[in-house]
Enzyme design. Sequence first.
Site: not given
Length: 218
Positions: A41, A129, A149
């Site tokens: 974040n 991730k 992305h």
Amino acid sequence: MDLTRQALKIHALLLKFYGNPTWRNPLPAVDELVSTILSQNTNDTNRDRAFNALQASFPSWEAVRDAPVEAIVATIRPAGLANQKGPRIQNVLRLITEECGSLNLDFLKELPLEEARAWLLKFKGVGPKTAAIVLLFSLNRPAFPVDTHIYRVTGRLGLRPDGMKVEVAHSHLEGLLPPDAYYAAHLNIIRLGREICAARKPACLKCPLQKLCPRIGV
């Protein structure tokens, strides 16, 4: 659409457009794990400010682990969500120490890939991730991290279903490319997402994938 063939075409075009990318020098796995938790974040600049501040303020990860949590929170404040990330980092470092006897994750290089992934995922604050980044960049294991992305770009390119959750997208996209393509494909798709295939105003006319994109301008 043959998604595997489409993914290979996209990968080849991005290699032609951007070349074979190299990220920064690989970090040790514990360093990468901490850095990636800090990155959640926030952007790379704030992550690096917080990571560098930790390394400047504490002589070792053991010192970070054992410091008062308030000191960690104050140090990593540039990364945002410091009140969450500080205790999370310390907790992960403590649990690694309890299980391994030291803050070293090199043993994950020898485990079967899915065991290594599962070992990382058991820690609170370590999602698919984060685990994939540690595996790919620090341990040289075949994993394909999916950030915002990559999730956006692969959706626009039709490489994943629109409704697919990001947690599922990791294994889905890993199945579309050969493992030796993960590193370059990951970095090049991120670069495309940052420079051309932006969230709000994608620069479609500059995109090297125009002929392969079913949703130009979306």
